[in-house]
Design a protein around this motif. Structure first.
Motif, PDB file in Angstrom:
ATOM      1  N   LYS A  71       6.969   0.750   3.115  1.00  0.00           N
ATOM      2  CA  LYS A  71       8.398   0.942   3.372  1.00  0.00           C
ATOM      3  C   LYS A  71       8.647   2.258   4.096  1.00  0.00           C
ATOM      4  O   LYS A  71       9.465   2.338   5.017  1.00  0.00           O
ATOM      5  CB  LYS A  71       9.161   0.908   2.052  1.00  0.00           C
ATOM      6  N   LEU A  72       7.907   3.298   3.699  1.00  0.00           N
ATOM      7  CA  LEU A  72       8.049   4.615   4.325  1.00  0.00           C
ATOM      8  C   LEU A  72       7.726   4.552   5.816  1.00  0.00           C
ATOM      9  O   LEU A  72       8.476   5.060   6.654  1.00  0.00           O
ATOM     10  CB  LEU A  72       7.126   5.609   3.626  1.00  0.00           C
ATOM     11  N   TYR A  73       6.601   3.921   6.158  1.00  0.00           N
ATOM     12  CA  TYR A  73       6.208   3.814   7.559  1.00  0.00           C
ATOM     13  C   TYR A  73       7.208   2.960   8.348  1.00  0.00           C
ATOM     14  O   TYR A  73       7.569   3.287   9.478  1.00  0.00           O
ATOM     15  CB  TYR A  73       4.810   3.206   7.674  1.00  0.00           C
ATOM     16  N   LYS A  74       7.649   1.872   7.730  1.00  0.00           N
ATOM     17  CA  LYS A  74       8.597   0.990   8.407  1.00  0.00           C
ATOM     18  C   LYS A  74       9.924   1.697   8.671  1.00  0.00           C
ATOM     19  O   LYS A  74      10.484   1.621   9.772  1.00  0.00           O
ATOM     20  CB  LYS A  74       8.834  -0.261   7.543  1.00  0.00           C
ATOM     21  N   ASN A  75      10.419   2.413   7.657  1.00  0.00           N
ATOM     22  CA  ASN A  75      11.709   3.088   7.793  1.00  0.00           C
ATOM     23  C   ASN A  75      11.685   4.181   8.858  1.00  0.00           C
ATOM     24  O   ASN A  75      12.714   4.491   9.461  1.00  0.00           O
ATOM     25  CB  ASN A  75      12.145   3.686   6.453  1.00  0.00           C
ATOM     26  N   HIS A  76      10.494   4.758   9.082  1.00  0.00           N
ATOM     27  CA  HIS A  76      10.365   5.811  10.096  1.00  0.00           C
ATOM     28  C   HIS A  76       9.770   5.274  11.400  1.00  0.00           C
ATOM     29  O   HIS A  76       9.434   6.055  12.294  1.00  0.00           O
ATOM     30  CB  HIS A  76       9.502   6.961   9.550  1.00  0.00           C
ATOM     31  N   ASP A  77       9.631   3.954  11.484  1.00  0.00           N
ATOM     32  CA  ASP A  77       9.157   3.276  12.693  1.00  0.00           C
ATOM     33  C   ASP A  77       7.824   3.847  13.191  1.00  0.00           C
ATOM     34  O   ASP A  77       7.638   4.093  14.385  1.00  0.00           O
ATOM     35  CB  ASP A  77      10.206   3.366  13.805  1.00  0.00           C
ATOM     36  N   VAL A  78       6.904   4.058  12.246  1.00  0.00           N
ATOM     37  CA  VAL A  78       5.555   4.512  12.612  1.00  0.00           C
ATOM     38  C   VAL A  78       4.732   3.257  12.937  1.00  0.00           C
ATOM     39  O   VAL A  78       4.172   2.620  12.042  1.00  0.00           O
ATOM     40  CB  VAL A  78       4.905   5.333  11.476  1.00  0.00           C
ATOM     41  N   GLN A  79       4.682   2.910  14.196  1.00  0.00           N
ATOM     42  CA  GLN A  79       4.068   1.664  14.644  1.00  0.00           C
ATOM     43  C   GLN A  79       2.537   1.724  14.552  1.00  0.00           C
ATOM     44  O   GLN A  79       1.929   2.784  14.720  1.00  0.00           O
ATOM     45  CB  GLN A  79       4.469   1.377  16.088  1.00  0.00           C
ATOM     46  N   GLY A  80       1.913   0.561  14.294  1.00  0.00           N
ATOM     47  CA  GLY A  80       0.459   0.450  14.353  1.00  0.00           C
ATOM     48  C   GLY A  80      -0.273   0.905  13.115  1.00  0.00           C
ATOM     49  O   GLY A  80      -1.498   1.075  13.152  1.00  0.00           O
ATOM     50  N   CYS A  81       0.440   1.110  11.998  1.00  0.00           N
ATOM     51  CA  CYS A  81      -0.216   1.581  10.770  1.00  0.00           C
ATOM     52  C   CYS A  81      -1.125   0.499  10.179  1.00  0.00           C
ATOM     53  O   CYS A  81      -0.922  -0.693  10.401  1.00  0.00           O
ATOM     54  CB  CYS A  81       0.827   1.976   9.732  1.00  0.00           C
ATOM     55  N   HIS A  82      -2.116   0.941   9.395  1.00  0.00           N
ATOM     56  CA  HIS A  82      -3.064  -0.014   8.850  1.00  0.00           C
ATOM     57  C   HIS A  82      -3.275   0.160   7.350  1.00  0.00           C
ATOM     58  O   HIS A  82      -3.177   1.260   6.813  1.00  0.00           O
ATOM     59  CB  HIS A  82      -4.421   0.063   9.571  1.00  0.00           C
ATOM     60  N   VAL A  83      -3.531  -0.971   6.695  1.00  0.00           N
ATOM     61  CA  VAL A  83      -3.927  -1.030   5.290  1.00  0.00           C
ATOM     62  C   VAL A  83      -5.416  -1.372   5.259  1.00  0.00           C
ATOM     63  O   VAL A  83      -5.827  -2.387   5.823  1.00  0.00           O
ATOM     64  CB  VAL A  83      -3.149  -2.122   4.534  1.00  0.00           C
ATOM     65  N   ILE A  84      -6.205  -0.509   4.612  1.00  0.00           N
ATOM     66  CA  ILE A  84      -7.648  -0.743   4.552  1.00  0.00           C
ATOM     67  C   ILE A  84      -8.071  -0.963   3.104  1.00  0.00           C
ATOM     68  O   ILE A  84      -7.829  -0.122   2.232  1.00  0.00           O
ATOM     69  CB  ILE A  84      -8.444   0.446   5.138  1.00  0.00           C
ATOM     70  N   LYS A  85      -8.700  -2.114   2.847  1.00  0.00           N
ATOM     71  CA  LYS A  85      -9.215  -2.426   1.512  1.00  0.00           C
ATOM     72  C   LYS A  85     -10.661  -1.915   1.425  1.00  0.00           C
ATOM     73  O   LYS A  85     -11.559  -2.469   2.049  1.00  0.00           O
ATOM     74  CB  LYS A  85      -9.178  -3.940   1.281  1.00  0.00           C
ATOM     75  N   LEU A  86     -10.837  -0.874   0.640  1.00  0.00           N
ATOM     76  CA  LEU A  86     -12.165  -0.280   0.473  1.00  0.00           C
ATOM     77  C   LEU A  86     -12.830  -0.888  -0.751  1.00  0.00           C
ATOM     78  O   LEU A  86     -12.751  -0.367  -1.862  1.00  0.00           O
ATOM     79  CB  LEU A  86     -12.051   1.248   0.335  1.00  0.00           C
ATOM     80  N   GLY A  87     -13.475  -2.038  -0.551  1.00  0.00           N
ATOM     81  CA  GLY A  87     -14.160  -2.695  -1.648  1.00  0.00           C
ATOM     82  C   GLY A  87     -13.298  -3.740  -2.342  1.00  0.00           C
ATOM     83  O   GLY A  87     -12.229  -4.125  -1.858  1.00  0.00           O
ATOM     84  N   PRO A  88     -13.740  -4.219  -3.516  1.00  0.00           N
ATOM     85  CA  PRO A  88     -13.051  -5.304  -4.224  1.00  0.00           C
ATOM     86  C   PRO A  88     -11.783  -4.838  -4.940  1.00  0.00           C
ATOM     87  O   PRO A  88     -11.489  -3.648  -5.007  1.00  0.00           O
ATOM     88  CB  PRO A  88     -14.113  -5.776  -5.228  1.00  0.00           C
ATOM     89  N   ASN A  89     -11.057  -5.827  -5.482  1.00  0.00           N
ATOM     90  CA  ASN A  89      -9.879  -5.583  -6.329  1.00  0.00           C
ATOM     91  C   ASN A  89      -8.704  -4.964  -5.573  1.00  0.00           C
ATOM     92  O   ASN A  89      -7.888  -4.247  -6.172  1.00  0.00           O
ATOM     93  CB  ASN A  89     -10.231  -4.687  -7.526  1.00  0.00           C
ATOM     94  N   ASN A  90      -8.611  -5.260  -4.289  1.00  0.00           N
ATOM     95  CA  ASN A  90      -7.532  -4.677  -3.486  1.00  0.00           C
ATOM     96  C   ASN A  90      -6.616  -5.705  -2.827  1.00  0.00           C
ATOM     97  O   ASN A  90      -5.640  -5.315  -2.180  1.00  0.00           O
ATOM     98  CB  ASN A  90      -8.132  -3.784  -2.391  1.00  0.00           C
ATOM     99  N   ASP A  91      -6.904  -6.973  -2.981  1.00  0.00           N
ATOM    100  CA  ASP A  91      -6.128  -7.994  -2.277  1.00  0.00           C
ATOM    101  C   ASP A  91      -4.657  -7.979  -2.685  1.00  0.00           C
ATOM    102  O   ASP A  91      -3.762  -8.079  -1.829  1.00  0.00           O
ATOM    103  CB  ASP A  91      -6.719  -9.384  -2.508  1.00  0.00           C
ATOM    104  N   ASP A  92      -4.384  -7.872  -3.980  1.00  0.00           N
ATOM    105  CA  ASP A  92      -2.999  -7.897  -4.443  1.00  0.00           C
ATOM    106  C   ASP A  92      -2.212  -6.708  -3.889  1.00  0.00           C
ATOM    107  O   ASP A  92      -1.069  -6.853  -3.449  1.00  0.00           O
ATOM    108  CB  ASP A  92      -2.947  -7.889  -5.969  1.00  0.00           C
ATOM    109  N   ALA A  93      -2.834  -5.526  -3.939  1.00  0.00           N
ATOM    110  CA  ALA A  93      -2.159  -4.325  -3.429  1.00  0.00           C
ATOM    111  C   ALA A  93      -1.938  -4.424  -1.930  1.00  0.00           C
ATOM    112  O   ALA A  93      -0.899  -3.962  -1.413  1.00  0.00           O
ATOM    113  CB  ALA A  93      -2.977  -3.084  -3.765  1.00  0.00           C
ATOM    114  N   ALA A  94      -2.899  -5.012  -1.203  1.00  0.00           N
ATOM    115  CA  ALA A  94      -2.743  -5.186   0.238  1.00  0.00           C
ATOM    116  C   ALA A  94      -1.602  -6.141   0.549  1.00  0.00           C
ATOM    117  O   ALA A  94      -0.757  -5.871   1.418  1.00  0.00           O
ATOM    118  CB  ALA A  94      -4.047  -5.696   0.851  1.00  0.00           C
ATOM    119  N   ARG A  95      -1.539  -7.251  -0.177  1.00  0.00           N
ATOM    120  CA  ARG A  95      -0.447  -8.207   0.041  1.00  0.00           C
ATOM    121  C   ARG A  95       0.908  -7.577  -0.269  1.00  0.00           C
ATOM    122  O   ARG A  95       1.901  -7.825   0.415  1.00  0.00           O
ATOM    123  CB  ARG A  95      -0.676  -9.464  -0.813  1.00  0.00           C
ATOM    124  N   GLU A  96       0.944  -6.759  -1.314  1.00  0.00           N
ATOM    125  CA  GLU A  96       2.200  -6.100  -1.687  1.00  0.00           C
ATOM    126  C   GLU A  96       2.713  -5.228  -0.546  1.00  0.00           C
ATOM    127  O   GLU A  96       3.906  -5.233  -0.230  1.00  0.00           O
ATOM    128  CB  GLU A  96       1.995  -5.247  -2.944  1.00  0.00           C
TER     129      GLU A  96
END
Length: 261
Positions: A46-71
């Protein structure tokens, strides 16, 4: 012009900033961590979106991250890129919410042999404009940069050079490059690598390059802009105040982007 790009690094479902060289493939090993956020991944999305920081990425470092990535992705649909465990069987699922998928280890065999046919497959499935190829690397003693996979622990047979970019640009228009040896250390960017990234890609106007690793000052945006003639964008991590750092203010990064528009 060089722009600030945001990141959301996930480890065991939490937003963290980790010293890249301490990651291993063993779940029982604990990497050196600079910061663990009290906020969920959606807060940063939400922070990146509200400040229009284009091209940001979510990186899953290993297991147990799918839910947080989807969120994070669902907080700002089609705004963030996602990487970590992306392959030909799940890429289209992630593209329901992500602007682009970032592909890394799947492009190689377990031994680290690059498989161009896999990138061709991904390009056919997703379209080259929705793929980012992660060429995160480590520097060898003889001064070359070699792509590393498996949390940057395995050196592959793919070297960063002009030929590699010339070949791979046929199947993607964006590359993400973590300098793993300086990632998370806040000790300064790899200036030589940034200069080389410009040299290797300067003739490809439509190619986007994002560099991450070691950035410690708002002045690093200006430095990368100078070294790459505006070709390479820059990600801040552990040095940034929103990740517990005291060297760089998120507000200043957003102001920089505003001037570049």
């Amino acid at each position: 012009m060089t722009r600030f790009i945001g990141c959301i690094d996930l480890h065991n479902g939490e937003v963290k900033q980790i010293v890249g060289g301490t990651l291993t493939s063993k779940e029982e090993d604990t990497p050196k961590t600079n910061f663990v956020s009290q906020h969920p991944s959606s807060y940063y999305a939400k922070l990146y979106k509200n400040h229009d920081v284009q091209g940001c990425h979510v990186i899953k470092l290993g297991p147990n991250n799918d839910d947080a990535a989807r969120e994070a992705l669902q907080e700002s649909p089609l705004f963030l890129q996602v990487g970590g465990g992306i392959n030909d069987t799940n890429c289209l699922e992630w593209l329901q919410w992500a602007s682009k998928v970032i592909v890394t280890s799947w492009l190689f065999t377990k031994e680290g042999s690059f498989q161009l046919n896999r990138l061709k497959t991904m390009a056919k499935l997703c379209g080259k404009d929705r793929i980012v190829v992660d060429l995160s690397c480590r520097k060898t003693q003889d001064g070359r940069w070699i792509v590393a996979m498996n949390k940057w622990q395995t050196l592959t047979d793919l070297e960063l050079n002009a030929e590699t970019f010339r070949e791979l640009k046929e199947y993607t228009n964006e590359f993400l490059i973590h300098a793993a040896d300086v990632e998370g250390l806040c000790g300064g960017i790899d200036e030589q690598l940034v200069s080389k990234l410009y040299e290797w890609t300067k003739n490809y106007d439509d190619l986007k390059i994002v560099y991450a690793g070691g950035a410690k000052s708002i002045d690093d945006l200006r430095l990368v802009d100078e070294l790459s003639h505006g070709k390479v964008d820059l990600t801040f991590g552990s040095s940034l105040d929103i990740f517990g750092g005291n060297l760089v203010k998120f507000e200043d990064c957003c102001k920089w982007n505003g001037v570049q528009n």
